[in-house]
Design an enzyme around this catalytic site. Structure first.
Site, PDB file in Angstrom:
ATOM      1  N   CYS A 285       0.813  -1.210   0.000  1.00 11.50           N
ATOM      2  CA  CYS A 285       0.000   0.000   0.000  1.00 11.50           C
ATOM      3  C   CYS A 285       0.857   1.275   0.000  1.00 11.50           C
ATOM      4  O   CYS A 285       1.390   1.647  -1.033  1.00 11.50           O
ATOM      5  CB  CYS A 285      -0.988  -0.044   1.162  1.00 11.50           C
ATOM      6  SG  CYS A 285      -2.404   1.003   0.853  1.00 11.50           S
TER       7      CYS A 285
ATOM      8  N   HIS B 243      -3.551  -4.804   0.424  1.00 14.88           N
ATOM      9  CA  HIS B 243      -3.039  -5.336   1.697  1.00 14.88           C
ATOM     10  C   HIS B 243      -3.160  -6.861   1.670  1.00 14.88           C
ATOM     11  O   HIS B 243      -4.066  -7.430   2.305  1.00 14.88           O
ATOM     12  CB  HIS B 243      -3.848  -4.787   2.872  1.00 14.88           C
ATOM     13  CG  HIS B 243      -3.557  -3.352   3.175  1.00 14.88           C
ATOM     14  ND1 HIS B 243      -2.439  -2.967   3.878  1.00 14.88           N
ATOM     15  CD2 HIS B 243      -4.211  -2.220   2.863  1.00 14.88           C
ATOM     16  CE1 HIS B 243      -2.435  -1.638   4.002  1.00 14.88           C
ATOM     17  NE2 HIS B 243      -3.496  -1.162   3.386  1.00 14.88           N
TER      18      HIS B 243
ATOM     19  N   GLU C 184      -1.589  -8.980   3.176  1.00 12.75           N
ATOM     20  CA  GLU C 184      -1.357  -9.604   4.491  1.00 12.75           C
ATOM     21  C   GLU C 184      -2.650 -10.081   5.151  1.00 12.75           C
ATOM     22  O   GLU C 184      -2.647 -11.020   5.942  1.00 12.75           O
ATOM     23  CB  GLU C 184      -0.601  -8.646   5.426  1.00 12.75           C
ATOM     24  CG  GLU C 184      -1.332  -7.378   5.880  1.00 12.75           C
ATOM     25  CD  GLU C 184      -1.193  -6.199   4.928  1.00 12.75           C
ATOM     26  OE1 GLU C 184      -0.894  -6.423   3.738  1.00 12.75           O
ATOM     27  OE2 GLU C 184      -1.389  -5.042   5.379  1.00 12.75           O
TER      28      GLU C 184
HETATM   29  N1  GLN Z   1      -1.715   6.894   2.886  1.00 13.10           N
HETATM   30  C1  GLN Z   1      -1.923   6.157   1.684  1.00 13.10           C
HETATM   31  C2  GLN Z   1      -3.287   6.416   1.081  1.00 13.10           C
HETATM   32  O1  GLN Z   1      -4.198   6.845   1.738  1.00 13.10           O
HETATM   33  C3  GLN Z   1      -1.698   4.673   1.903  1.00 13.10           C
HETATM   34  C4  GLN Z   1      -2.653   4.046   2.862  1.00 13.10           C
HETATM   35  C5  GLN Z   1      -2.203   2.702   3.344  1.00 13.10           C
HETATM   36  O2  GLN Z   1      -1.027   2.370   3.307  1.00 13.10           O
HETATM   37  N2  GLN Z   1      -3.110   1.916   3.844  1.00 13.10           N
HETATM   38  O3  GLN Z   1      -3.487   6.187  -0.086  1.00 13.10           O
END
Ligand code: GLN
Length: 543
Positions: free
Chosen positions: A381, A512, A514
């Protein structure tokens, strides 16, 4: 009709109620029963999405986009069933639904009260999971018995137990039996008090699970049974495990917990088949290899903030017959002391999800170090977004490359140089809660990519939780300099996965992954990442 297990906790928080509930779920599922799990959280936030990770730990995301408590991660990993919006309720969510109904006039002029309106809404939340093919619903209450906020929930459980037959509801209370070093004694009084409290509220626990550092002697168990009004064979000791939380189901099974539950409900089922779980546990206890992975993040001192990431790395290790040790590196430390000093010698570098500008220079320095020194790298992410900006700056030569997130946060930089940006449909969003790209989205994988090889599939689905995306207007420039877009969303064409061909293993994903990893079924990206890390460290693993 489904049967219900209500799991409460006493004495202190952080006893591992979620893990215990999940372990019971695993054992019952192993007996062929259909299980549903639910977490009730007594705080007023509508969901944990807006909470600081230091306060709350990881926000676990479900397929249908619910931002939930991290205990749901344990439920999924142990019970193997996907959770949903219906698996986690908070006081905020319960109250908002009741207040909305009041505004619509649905209570026909009644005075709206905690009893019966809030307690009814709580009962609706857990009975909503009931169906003909669900045998047991396990409902875990967050917090500790005696907390002001928990009362309406306990009251709802009490009412419900009278509405059903006694054999349809079971109360399991998890408690602490502390060991006093000075006198060398284990103490039962806090447990006695916590059960007293529960009985004051009208609930008699059917089973007591006692968390303890040392095994509880027979006579102490007899005393607990006597003072807590619980049968002796229903006082279970859950001693701290030696190696891994995955030992907990086995520990509980040895003390016949699943058998007791089935007898309580009148289910006649065979003993659970734990062979696959035990095989996994054997690797955890006796791994052939060991590998160190650096995790570079902003809240790294608190393991709970990245719970599923650590779990998924462990699973990736298990799939490679390897232990995984974690080098937790604060990204701001890298800014002060340099990546080389803090990352030297690791088998791989992982950058997990994150928010905000602070610490990003350190993350990018870590990515650069992994990229230039050909160390296996996995970005998740924000980890992907930082990798894109690092690539833009140091490979494409756009030194001012930024994420629009930093611009939005502190007016930092030039939006024309945003390699990571808000997509138009989201531009107007001003509220913070529940406004991200949330839940499961499809990703089409490029042929001949590492991602495709790892997943061994053309289309995969992963869970998302972010506002910003790789800016489509910048993709051509990134590609021209050798960044491979190995996964895209088939509908929006948004970038889902990137990698670098000329590197042993450099993969980052906007999702994600994970959240979908399991101890007995490691997520393919984590498995492949650990294989690469072992190879990098010369541990002789083959892909
Ligand atoms: N801050 C980033 C966004 O909002 C990534 C968010 C995250 O890693 N879950 O796009």
């Amino acid at each position: 009709m489904s049967k219900y297990i209500f799991v409460t906790g006493g004495v202190v928080s952080s006893l591992g109620k979620g893990l215990t509930a999940a372990s019971i779920g695993l054992l019952l599922r192993g007996r062929g029963l259909e299980i549903r799990m639910q977490k009730l959280d007594p705080y007023i936030n509508v969901d944990p999405g807006t909470m600081n990770p230091f306060q709350h730990g990881e926000v676990f995301v479900t397929d249908d986009g619910a931002e939930t408590d991290l205990d749901l991660g344990h439920y999924e990993r142990f019970v193997g069933r996907p959770m949903s919006q219906r698996s986690n309720y908070t006081t905020g969510r319960i109250y908002s639904s009741v207040i909305e109904r009041e505004r619509r006039g649905e209570f026909l002029g009644a005075t709206v009260q905690v009893v019966p309106h809030i307690t009814n809404a709580i009962k609706e939340a857990f009975t909503d999971l009931e169906s003909d093919d669900v045998d047991i619903i396990i409902v875990e209450l967050g917090g500790t018995v005696g907390d002001i906020e928990g009362l309406p929930y306990i009251e709802a459980f009490r009412q419900f137990s009278l509405e059903r037959d006694p054999g349809d509801v079971m109360f399991i209370h998890l408690t602490l039996i502390p060991f006093l070093k000075a006198s060398g004694e284990i103490k039962t009084k806090p447990t006695q008090h916590s059960v007293q409290k529960l009985r004051e509220y009208g609930i008699q626990p059917d089973l007591l699970i006692c968390r303890t550092e040392h095994s509880i002697p027979e006579e102490v168990k007899a005393k607990i049974a006597l003072f807590c009004n619980v049968r002796r064979d229903r006082v279970i000791d859950e001693k701290d495990v030696d190696h891994s939380i995955y030992e907990v189901p086995v520990l509980l099974h040895k003390q016949k917990v699943d058998d007791l539950v089935c007898r309580h409900f009148g289910f006649e089922t065979p003993a659970p088949d734990l062979r696959q779980w035990q095989k996994m546990l054997d690797v955890v206890i006796n791994p052939k290899h060991s590998i160190e992975i650096a995790i570079v993040g902003k809240y790294i001192s608190l393991t709970d903030s990245y719970k599923s990431v650590f779990e998924a790395l462990t699973h990736g290790g298990i799939a490679n017959n390897s232990a995984v040790t974690f080098r937790k590196v604060e990204s701001e430390e890298i800014e002060k002391n340099g990546a080389e000093k803090l990352l030297a010698g690791v088998g791989g570098v992982l950058i997990p999800g994150g928010f905000g500008r602070r610490g990003t220079e350190g993350k990018m320095a870590a990515i650069r170090y992994a990229r230039e020194n050909k160390i296996p790298f996995l970005g998740l992410c924000y980890g992907l977004q930082c990798a894109v900006i690092e690539f833009a700056r140091n490979v494409c030569g756009v030194k001012e490359a930024i994420s629009a997130e930093w611009f939005d946060e502190e007016g930092d930089g030039d939006l024309n140089k945003a390699f990571v940006a808000l997509m138009n449909s989201q531009q107007e969003v001003t509220a913070k809660g529940g406004t991200m790209r949330l839940g499961q989205y499809a990703c089409a994988l490029e042929k001949c990519s590492r991602a495709r090889a790892a997943y061994d599939a053309e289309i995969v689905r992963e869970r998302h939780r972010h506002r910003y995306e790789v800016n489509p207007a910048k993709v051509a420039l990134l590609q021209k300099h050798g960044l491979m877009i190995s996964g895209r969303n088939p509908d929006s064409q948004l970038v889902e996965i990137i990698e670098i061909g000329d590197h042993p293993w450099f993969v980052a994903t906007q999702a994600h992954p994970e959240f979908k990893s399991r101890p007995t079924d490691a997520h393919p990206l984590f498995k492949s990442f650990i294989t690469a890390a072992l190879r990098h460290a010369g541990n002789g693993a083959t892909a």
